[in-house]
Design a protein around this motif. Structure first.
Motif, PDB file in Angstrom:
ATOM      1  N   PHE A  53      63.168   5.593 -38.870  1.00 55.42           N
ATOM      2  CA  PHE A  53      62.872   7.352 -39.495  1.00 55.42           C
ATOM      3  C   PHE A  53      62.477   6.788 -41.136  1.00 55.42           C
ATOM      4  CE2 PHE A  53      64.565  10.419 -42.737  1.00 55.42           C
ATOM      5  CZ  PHE A  53      63.489  11.608 -42.391  1.00 55.42           C
ATOM      6  N   VAL A  69      59.585  10.400 -35.745  1.00 57.28           N
ATOM      7  CA  VAL A  69      59.065  10.784 -37.144  1.00 57.28           C
ATOM      8  C   VAL A  69      59.632   9.687 -38.228  1.00 57.28           C
ATOM      9  CG1 VAL A  69      59.291  12.452 -39.153  1.00 57.28           C
ATOM     10  CG2 VAL A  69      59.316  13.263 -36.783  1.00 57.28           C
ATOM     11  N   THR A  70      58.697   9.130 -38.895  1.00 56.35           N
ATOM     12  CA  THR A  70      59.067   8.050 -39.936  1.00 56.35           C
ATOM     13  C   THR A  70      58.271   8.894 -41.381  1.00 56.35           C
ATOM     14  OG1 THR A  70      58.404   6.046 -38.547  1.00 56.35           O
ATOM     15  CG2 THR A  70      58.150   6.008 -40.786  1.00 56.35           C
ATOM     16  N   SER A 115      60.529  16.233 -43.491  1.00 56.82           N
ATOM     17  CA  SER A 115      60.320  14.681 -42.538  1.00 56.82           C
ATOM     18  C   SER A 115      61.823  14.866 -41.763  1.00 56.82           C
ATOM     19  CB  SER A 115      60.016  13.544 -42.969  1.00 56.82           C
ATOM     20  OG  SER A 115      58.765  13.619 -43.592  1.00 56.82           O
ATOM     21  N   GLU A 116      62.839  14.966 -42.639  1.00 54.46           N
ATOM     22  CA  GLU A 116      64.122  14.960 -42.118  1.00 54.46           C
ATOM     23  C   GLU A 116      64.336  16.044 -40.937  1.00 54.46           C
ATOM     24  OE1 GLU A 116      67.236  14.845 -44.936  1.00 54.46           O
ATOM     25  OE2 GLU A 116      66.780  12.633 -45.403  1.00 54.46           O
ATOM     26  N   ARG A 120      62.441  15.371 -37.953  1.00 46.34           N
ATOM     27  CA  ARG A 120      63.287  14.445 -37.078  1.00 46.34           C
ATOM     28  C   ARG A 120      64.397  15.073 -36.041  1.00 46.34           C
ATOM     29  NH1 ARG A 120      62.908   8.514 -36.078  1.00 46.34           N
ATOM     30  NH2 ARG A 120      64.839   7.549 -35.504  1.00 46.34           N
ATOM     31  N   HIS A 175      54.277  10.318 -32.277  1.00 42.82           N
ATOM     32  CA  HIS A 175      54.861  10.016 -33.726  1.00 42.82           C
ATOM     33  C   HIS A 175      54.090  10.433 -34.744  1.00 42.82           C
ATOM     34  CE1 HIS A 175      58.153   7.004 -35.005  1.00 42.82           C
ATOM     35  NE2 HIS A 175      57.229   7.138 -36.123  1.00 42.82           N
ATOM     36  N   ASN A 233      60.342   3.145 -33.942  1.00 46.06           N
ATOM     37  CA  ASN A 233      60.961   4.586 -34.249  1.00 46.06           C
ATOM     38  C   ASN A 233      61.725   4.725 -35.138  1.00 46.06           C
ATOM     39  OD1 ASN A 233      61.122   7.241 -33.849  1.00 46.06           O
ATOM     40  ND2 ASN A 233      62.762   7.180 -32.478  1.00 46.06           N
ATOM     41  N   GLN A 250      63.104  14.438 -32.421  1.00 45.59           N
ATOM     42  CA  GLN A 250      63.459  13.411 -31.535  1.00 45.59           C
ATOM     43  C   GLN A 250      64.094  13.604 -30.181  1.00 45.59           C
ATOM     44  OE1 GLN A 250      65.398  10.057 -33.747  1.00 45.59           O
ATOM     45  NE2 GLN A 250      67.394  10.447 -32.422  1.00 45.59           N
TER      46      GLN A 250
END
Length: 278
Positions: A232, A178-179, A164-165, A168, A133, A230, A172
């Motif tokens: 985001f 990913v947060t 980050s998007e 993800r 993560h 989990n 994923q």
């Protein structure tokens, strides 16, 4: 979390320290990384004295070698890395026409490229093992505009959201979470290293009077729960979603209202940062 290993940059104080303590209480091994060596060792000692497992790594995220050292130390002591939190951020102040290019470069090198450096080191490891993560710390300033005096900071944090998007989407399906953490006002010392304003003095607006200042311990718990679930998008103050919906509904009208607020601030709306993160 038990026996998982978390590498946390900026872990010597504030949100980083709080997250390190929260994960350690859940049984995680912690690699405490920070530019301030004394704070790094203090947080490490605090975790160990509480019955947890932690090591200290002193380093500057502006240098690739720091992340190489973090990986080496984590793998040597704990065998692997399961969680990576990229949490370092620096601020600046100044009117847009007075901020020098060198200041833009400093902010982007620390706030954005530190995440890129981290990815270069840790992504291959996480992808190879097929689990893990990543937590990237952005800001309310990266979600919507409420001031003009911190453009390098806001731009770098908006980039962290977009980075980050993309991560993800990519990670994923490979079993890696990913947060993106977007703090509003939090009682941290991010402003301690704030340089004097470039050009004429400016007052730094906060994101809105409706957002109270949170204790870092609250945010540390939020991060731990976001990893476990989990999640985001983690906004420290959920009511920020109302502002984002308002902006998306009529972006021009939203910007007009923001501009009016900057030109004629309400009482108490203008605050110079002293111990907050936003």
């Amino acid at each position: 979390m038990r026996d998982r290993t978390a590498v946390i940059t900026g872990a010597g104080s504030g949100i980083g320290r709080a997250t390190a303590l929260s994960l350690a209480r859940r049984g995680a091994n912690i690699v405490v990384a920070d530019l301030d060596e004394a704070r790094t060792r203090a947080v490490t000692d605090e975790i160990v004295q509480g019955g947890g497992a932690a090591i200290a790594v002193h380093g500057d995220v502006a240098h690739q070698s720091t992340f190489d050292a973090l990986k080496q130390a984590a793998v040597h002591r704990f065998g692997t890395v399961d969680i990576v939190m990229n949490n370092v951020g620096v601020l600046t102040r100044g009117r847009p026409d007075h901020l020098p290019v060198a200041e833009w470069e400093r902010i982007i090198t620390v706030n954005l490229l530190s995440v890129v450096r981290s990815n270069a080191v840790f992504l291959p490891l996480l992808v190879e093992q097929g689990h893990g993560h990543i937590v990237n710390t952005a800001s309310f300033a990266g979600l919507y505009t409420y001031a003009y005096d911190r453009l390098p900071y806001a731009a770098s944090k908006a980039a962290v959201v977009q980075l980050s998007e993309g991560l993800r989407l990519y990670l994923q399906p490979q079993g890696i979470g990913v947060t993106v953490l977007c703090p509003g006002p939090v009682a941290t010392d991010i402003a301690a290293s704030l340089p004097p304003a470039f050009g004429p003095e400016v007052d730094t607006r906060g994101p809105g009077e409706q957002f109270g200042v949170l204790d870092p311990a609250v945010v540390g718990e939020q991060v731990a729960e976001a990893i476990l679930s989990n999640t985001f998008m983690l906004c420290t103050h959920p009511q920020v979603r109302d502002l984002l919906v308002e902006r998306a509904t009529d972006w021009d009208a939203f910007m007009d209202r923001q501009a009016a607020a900057v030109a004629m601030p309400e009482s108490g709306a203008e605050t110079r940062p002293s111990s907050g993160s936003a």
